[in-house]
Motif scaffolding. Structure first.
Motif, PDB file in Angstrom:
ATOM      1  N   ASP A  97       4.679   8.121  -7.228  1.00  0.00           N
ATOM      2  CA  ASP A  97       5.481   9.326  -7.110  1.00  0.00           C
ATOM      3  C   ASP A  97       5.561   9.982  -8.682  1.00  0.00           C
ATOM      4  O   ASP A  97       5.564  11.302  -8.732  1.00  0.00           O
ATOM      5  N   GLU A  98       5.616   9.205  -9.570  1.00  0.00           N
ATOM      6  CA  GLU A  98       5.639   9.654 -11.013  1.00  0.00           C
ATOM      7  C   GLU A  98       4.316  10.031 -11.296  1.00  0.00           C
ATOM      8  O   GLU A  98       4.189  11.068 -11.853  1.00  0.00           O
ATOM      9  N   LEU A  99       3.192   9.170 -10.707  1.00  0.00           N
ATOM     10  CA  LEU A  99       2.023   9.865 -10.823  1.00  0.00           C
ATOM     11  C   LEU A  99       1.541  11.231 -10.475  1.00  0.00           C
ATOM     12  O   LEU A  99       1.038  12.267 -11.164  1.00  0.00           O
ATOM     13  N   LYS A 100       2.289  11.416  -9.416  1.00  0.00           N
ATOM     14  CA  LYS A 100       2.270  12.770  -8.426  1.00  0.00           C
ATOM     15  C   LYS A 100       2.696  13.760  -9.450  1.00  0.00           C
ATOM     16  O   LYS A 100       2.288  14.784  -9.637  1.00  0.00           O
ATOM     17  N   GLY A 114      -5.978  -5.301  -6.861  1.00  0.00           N
ATOM     18  CA  GLY A 114      -5.613  -4.008  -6.749  1.00  0.00           C
ATOM     19  C   GLY A 114      -6.559  -3.017  -6.497  1.00  0.00           C
ATOM     20  O   GLY A 114      -7.777  -2.955  -7.137  1.00  0.00           O
ATOM     21  N   LYS A 115      -6.554  -1.551  -6.064  1.00  0.00           N
ATOM     22  CA  LYS A 115      -7.210  -0.630  -6.135  1.00  0.00           C
ATOM     23  C   LYS A 115      -6.595   0.509  -5.985  1.00  0.00           C
ATOM     24  O   LYS A 115      -5.338   0.890  -5.253  1.00  0.00           O
ATOM     25  N   TRP A 116      -7.006   1.745  -6.657  1.00  0.00           N
ATOM     26  CA  TRP A 116      -6.747   2.998  -6.410  1.00  0.00           C
ATOM     27  C   TRP A 116      -7.853   3.690  -5.527  1.00  0.00           C
ATOM     28  O   TRP A 116      -9.137   3.454  -5.855  1.00  0.00           O
ATOM     29  N   THR A 117      -7.827   4.423  -4.395  1.00  0.00           N
ATOM     30  CA  THR A 117      -8.646   5.289  -3.821  1.00  0.00           C
ATOM     31  C   THR A 117      -8.137   6.679  -3.976  1.00  0.00           C
ATOM     32  O   THR A 117      -6.833   6.945  -3.986  1.00  0.00           O
ATOM     33  N   PHE A 118      -9.378   7.601  -3.895  1.00  0.00           N
ATOM     34  CA  PHE A 118      -8.980   9.116  -4.201  1.00  0.00           C
ATOM     35  C   PHE A 118      -9.688   9.797  -2.859  1.00  0.00           C
ATOM     36  O   PHE A 118     -10.880   9.691  -2.861  1.00  0.00           O
ATOM     37  N   LYS A 119      -9.222  10.672  -2.479  1.00  0.00           N
ATOM     38  CA  LYS A 119      -9.802  11.277  -1.250  1.00  0.00           C
ATOM     39  C   LYS A 119      -9.448  12.626  -1.222  1.00  0.00           C
ATOM     40  O   LYS A 119      -8.159  13.143  -1.536  1.00  0.00           O
ATOM     41  N   GLY A 120     -10.330  13.543  -1.242  1.00  0.00           N
ATOM     42  CA  GLY A 120      -9.887  14.940  -1.191  1.00  0.00           C
ATOM     43  C   GLY A 120      -9.154  15.489   0.407  1.00  0.00           C
ATOM     44  O   GLY A 120      -9.365  15.033   1.298  1.00  0.00           O
ATOM     45  N   ALA A 150      -4.309   9.917  -2.754  1.00  0.00           N
ATOM     46  CA  ALA A 150      -4.102   8.847  -3.899  1.00  0.00           C
ATOM     47  C   ALA A 150      -3.570   7.892  -3.170  1.00  0.00           C
ATOM     48  O   ALA A 150      -2.335   8.084  -2.695  1.00  0.00           O
ATOM     49  N   THR A 151      -4.135   6.612  -3.090  1.00  0.00           N
ATOM     50  CA  THR A 151      -3.613   5.556  -2.389  1.00  0.00           C
ATOM     51  C   THR A 151      -3.747   4.498  -3.435  1.00  0.00           C
ATOM     52  O   THR A 151      -4.935   3.957  -4.325  1.00  0.00           O
ATOM     53  N   THR A 191       0.893  -1.128   0.072  1.00  0.00           N
ATOM     54  CA  THR A 191       0.014   0.035  -0.122  1.00  0.00           C
ATOM     55  C   THR A 191       0.845   1.349   0.145  1.00  0.00           C
ATOM     56  O   THR A 191       1.842   1.133   0.947  1.00  0.00           O
ATOM     57  N   VAL A 192       0.531   2.271  -1.054  1.00  0.00           N
ATOM     58  CA  VAL A 192       1.296   3.546  -0.932  1.00  0.00           C
ATOM     59  C   VAL A 192       0.416   4.573  -1.360  1.00  0.00           C
ATOM     60  O   VAL A 192      -0.502   4.430  -2.126  1.00  0.00           O
ATOM     61  N   SER A 193       0.566   5.510  -0.416  1.00  0.00           N
ATOM     62  CA  SER A 193      -0.166   6.696  -0.319  1.00  0.00           C
ATOM     63  C   SER A 193       0.680   8.061  -0.689  1.00  0.00           C
ATOM     64  O   SER A 193       1.699   7.968  -0.152  1.00  0.00           O
TER      65      SER A 193
END
Length: 153
Positions: free
Chosen positions: A136-139, A89-95, A102-103, A5-7
Motif C-alpha cells: 500500500d505504501e509503494l502504491k 520472493g518476487k515482484w511481478t508487474f502487469k499493465g 503489482a504483486t 502474496t499481495v497484489s
C-alpha cells in the motif's frame, strides 16, 4: 514455511512502478520494518545483483544476503536468500488499463524445525499485515511521484 502474496493496482504506468521498485534506494522507504537493502559490490540492479538485507521483527533483527535471480525489465524482479533469514520472493508487474498490477510474493522460513514452523504460523498474520502495508505504501509513493512529475512533451 510461510507464504504471502499481495497484489495492488497502482495508478501509474508499469515502467514507473518497475523503475521505483528496481531502484534499491527506495526499498527501505516503502517496505515496513526493512532497515537495510544495501548493494554488495557495484551492481545495483538486474540479475546477479547482491544485497545485504536487515528487517526488524519485534526486538530482533533478521539479517540475510539476497541474490537477484530473475530480472526482466517492466515484468519481474525475483530473489533468493543465500545466507541468514531464509526467503524467496518476487515482484511481478502487469499493465492494467493505464495502470499497473503489482504483486509481491514471498516464501519465508524461520529455522528450528517444528518450532520454526509453529512460529511461522503464529507470525503469518503480522507478516501479512506488514507486507500489505508495504505494498500500500509503494502504491502511495509511486502514485504521488507520478502525479507530481513534470509532464513530458
Amino acid at each position: 514455511m510461510g507464504h504471502i502474496t499481495v497484489s495492488r493496482t497502482i495508478e501509474a504506468p508499469v515502467e514507473a512502478v518497475f523503475a521505483y521498485v528496481d531502484d534499491h534506494r527506495n526499498t527501505t522507504k516503502y517496505m515496513k520494518d526493512l532497515t537495510r537493502w544495501q548493494p554488495v559490490g557495484s551492481q545495483t540492479h538486474g540479475k546477479g545483483a547482491h544485497f545485504e538485507v536487515a528487517m526488524k521483527a519485534g526486538p530482533k533483527v533478521l539479517d540475510s544476503d539476497v541474490l537477484i535471480t530473475q530480472w526482466t525489465e517492466n515484468k519481474v524482479i525475483a530473489w533468493d536468500s543465500e545466507r541468514g533469514f531464509k526467503q524467496t520472493g518476487k515482484w511481478t508487474f502487469k499493465g492494467k488499463g493505464g495502470g499497473c498490477e503489482a504483486t509481491f510474493d514471498m516464501e519465508y522460513e524461520f529455522g528450528g524445525g517444528m518450532a520454526g514452523r509453529l512460529l511461522a504460523k503464529v507470525a503469518e498474520p503480522f507478516v501479512r499485515m506488514n507486507i500489505e502495508g508495504s505494498v500500500d505504501e509503494l502504491k502511495r509513493q509511486v502514485e504521488r511521484a507520478v502525479a507530481t512529475a513534470p509532464a513530458k512533451r
